[in-house]
Design an enzyme around this catalytic site. Structure first.
Site, short mmCIF file in Angstrom:
data_model
loop_
_atom_site.label_atom_id
_atom_site.label_comp_id
_atom_site.label_asym_id
_atom_site.label_seq_id
_atom_site.Cartn_x
_atom_site.Cartn_y
_atom_site.Cartn_z
N HIS A 34 -5.24 -0.58 1.46
CA HIS A 34 -4.15 -0.13 0.60
C HIS A 34 -2.86 -0.50 1.29
CE1 HIS A 34 -1.57 2.43 -1.79
NE2 HIS A 34 -2.58 2.77 -2.56
N ARG B 137 5.49 3.28 -6.14
CA ARG B 137 5.95 1.98 -6.66
C ARG B 137 5.92 1.98 -8.19
NH1 ARG B 137 1.90 -1.49 -4.44
NH2 ARG B 137 0.94 0.38 -3.58
#
Ligand code: FAD
Length: 598
Positions: free
Chosen positions: A235, A255
């Protein structure tokens, strides 16, 4: 030998989302069902899931549907996904989410009162049903409540160490109570593996202590095969500072909700890393990327929302090029882009995580982040409709199963995977149990052998401490089988793994069987080593870069490898073998989806 014995139709190993959903389905299909889990009920990994459940419900974008979700999933996995799993997943996920709501889950809502859906990397439309950034907690709470209400038996803090088989297939499982160290065996014609992933084989990981690859290893030892083990997801955003929390996840929702990545010079570097494969659908300028948050129809997605493998590699490259932070990460900034109220409402866990663990106020400052080992795409090779493994009576669902996510999983596609395939595995396991009713028996010699193997670390004296071996394995995987790989490094890793196997065969533990974490780790270690060996062997074999597998010596994707899966299985002597297997052929009506939207 003192042994507690039970008999069921279906035993589910694991009480995360996949295990609980499988148990509910098996019970509802009329099977006497038990769930076994290493930790307390409700403490499974699923509870940590933050961002949401991907399902093409079309609540915000009516143009979303299963075909678009199917396409996104396949493209995110670089077309190596099993097409049938990706199809079933995309088709059934909306029903599984609505069913959760019927069972009492409280999702965040849109102004129109529908289940709200948020943006995540690789998904064309806002698609993740969520509860703030605590979606896994609500999912587990709902499934757990239903499991208990249905009266399904749960064996908590109980670890399975071996699957038991006869000439036909599964007859049950063997394990121990963590608290007392006493042994327990379950006779059952069907076992569903739902044990999650393998992250604890790596030094920096978002995964908890439970993720030691037990299910992958138990399946392999019982004669099943594993697919795609070279694909491990790093990740892009784990915490990097302070060292005590290194690897802890920073959800992709940051994000999705407007956060951007910057290097130490303050540059928004993701624009330099847009691959040709995604260029058409990715914004070229910061202005276009920023407009996308309010007008998704007329603008393309920000490059920060490219699939995870792309973003993780980009961060890795920036740090290697000397443009990282002092602690070897980059900056993730939402503070300069959203109001403090918005951040606290949308990302409450992140706000508290940084405040409490790093003394950083994310409404005022950027977060320091870097890649962390997060998820394994590889897992037990299963038949897509039933989740049946190659051993009769063995089923696998959730992160322990392979195929669904190809070479890279899109965020949010795991929680939906657990629900869709957990249910399917439970139904199929109940059916198998009906077919094999009265035909399975636990053999005394198999039970004695399983007990002897579990007690072996107590029999040896003066051997090494299991913690040292685990540390060395984690370092090996971190250094040699990480984000960027080379042939020489993987050969080196396999040599070290062979040495570690010898060390594990000789390690010893002190004390007694009552709650003895050293002993527990000694029993987990062979699983971690077997899984690590599969990852390294498959990673050595695949001479290309694709999704979660990047070879420095073969930096591009190879069309031939794009048609090939790697299958790990164990030979008669116990050695791990890797063989190539052609990808199943996608039917033309599904293949057309890629032409329609190209
Ligand atoms: P788990 O939930 O991990 O359950 C495994 C179970 O197996 C546990 O009960 C464990 O005790 C048991 N077990 C293991 N070995 C044994 C054994 N030998 N004997 C008995 N029991 C055993 N995915 C998304 O889709 N959306 C997200 O927003 C998201 N956020 C995430 C955030 C974090 C921090 C992490 C780490 C992951 C996230 N993921 C997310 C991924 C997702 O949470 C996991 O892939 C998923 O929860 C795995 O579920 P599972 O049911 O397969 O396994």
């Amino acid at each position: 030998m003192e042994l507690e014995e039970h008999a069921y139709d279906v035993v589910v190993i694991g009480a995360g989302g996949a295990g609980l959903r499988a148990a509910i389905a098996a019970h509802e299909a009329g099977a006497r069902t038990a769930v076994v889990c290493k930790s307390l009920l409700g403490k499974a990994h699923t509870v940590m899931a933050e961002g949401g459940i991907a399902a093409a419900m079309g609540n915000l974008y009516p143009e979303d549907n299963w075909r678009v979700h199917f396409r996104d999933t396949m493209r995110g996995g670089k077309m190596l996904n099993h097409w049938r799993m990706a199809q079933l997943h995309a088709q059934e996920a909306p029903d599984r989410v609505r069913e959760l709501e019927d069972w009492g889950a409280l999702f965040d809502r849109t102004d129109a009162g529908l289940i709200s859906q948020r943006d995540f990397g690789g998904h064309r439309y806002a698609r993740l049903a969520h509860v703030g950034d605590r979606t896994g907690l609500e999912l587990i709470r709902t499934l757990q409540q239903r499991t208990v209400a249905l009266g399904i038996d749960v064996f908590m803090e109980c670890t399975v160490t071996r699957l038991l088989t006869d000439d036909v297939g599964i007859v049950g499982a063997f394990g121990y109570w963590r608290e007392s160290g006493r042994f327990v065996a379950w006779q059952a014609p069907s076992v569903v593996l739902a044990t999650g992933g393998i992250g604890k084989a790596y030094k920096v990981t978002s995964n908890s202590w439970e993720y030691t690859g037990d299910g992958h290893s138990l399946a392999l030892q019982a004669g099943a095969s594993l697919v795609n083990m070279e694909f491990v997801q790093f990740h892009p955003t784990g915490m990097v500072w302070p060292p005590s929390v290194r690897g802890l996840l920073v959800t992709e929702s940051v994000r999705g909700d407007g956060g951007i990545l910057k290097n130490s010079a303050g540059n928004r570097f993701m624009f330099d890393y847009i691959p040709d494969f995604f260029r058409k659908e990715t914004a070229e300028t910061e202005e276009e990327a920023d407009r996308w948050y309010t007008d998704k129809k007329n603008n393309r997605r920000p490059p920060e929302l490219l699939p995870r493998d792309e973003v993780a590699r980009a961060i890795n490259s920036e740090v290697k090029a000397g443009r990282g932070t002092d602690h070897g990460g980059v900056w993730l900034d939402i503070a300069s882009r959203r109001s403090p109220e918005y951040i606290r409402k949308r990302l409450p866990s992140m706000y508290h995580q940084f405040k409490e663990l790093a003394d950083v106020d994310i409404t005022k400052e950027a977060m320091e982040i870097g890649p962390t080992c997060h998820y394994v795409m590889g897992g037990v090779e299963v038949e897509p409709d039933s989740q049946a493994a190659k051993v009769t009576g063995l089923f696998a669902a959730g992160e322990v199963a392979g195929g669904m996510h190809g070479s890279n999983r899109l965020g949010g596609n795991s929680l939906s995977d657990l629900l869709v395939f957990g249910r399917r595995a439970g139904v199929a396991a109940a059916e198998n149990a009906r077919n094999r009713a009265g035909r399975v028996r636990l053999a005394d010699d198999a039970l004695t052998s399983a007990a002897r193997a579990a007690l072996a670390p107590f029999e040896r004296e003066g051997g090494e401490n299991p913690y040292t071996v685990q540390h060395d394995l984690q370092q090996t995987m971190h250094d040699l089988v990480g984000i960027i790989r080379t042939e020489a490094e993987m050969k080196g890793a396999l040599e070290r793994i062979a040495e570690l196997k010898e060390r594990v065969a000789n390690l010893s533990v002190d004390g007694h069987r009552q709650y003895n974490p050293g002993w527990h780790l000694a029993l987990d270690l062979p699983h971690m080593l077997l899984v690590s060996e599969c990852i390294a062997r498959a990673a050595l074999e695949r001479q290309e870069s694709r999704g979660g597998h990047t070879r420095d010596d073969f930096p591009t994707a190879d069309p031939e490898w794009g048609k090939t899966n790697l299958i790990c299985s164990r030979g008669p002597g116990g050695d791990v073998g890797v063989r190539r297997q052609p990808l199943p052929q996608m039917p033309s009506d599904l293949a057309e989806i890629f032409e329609e939207t190209a």
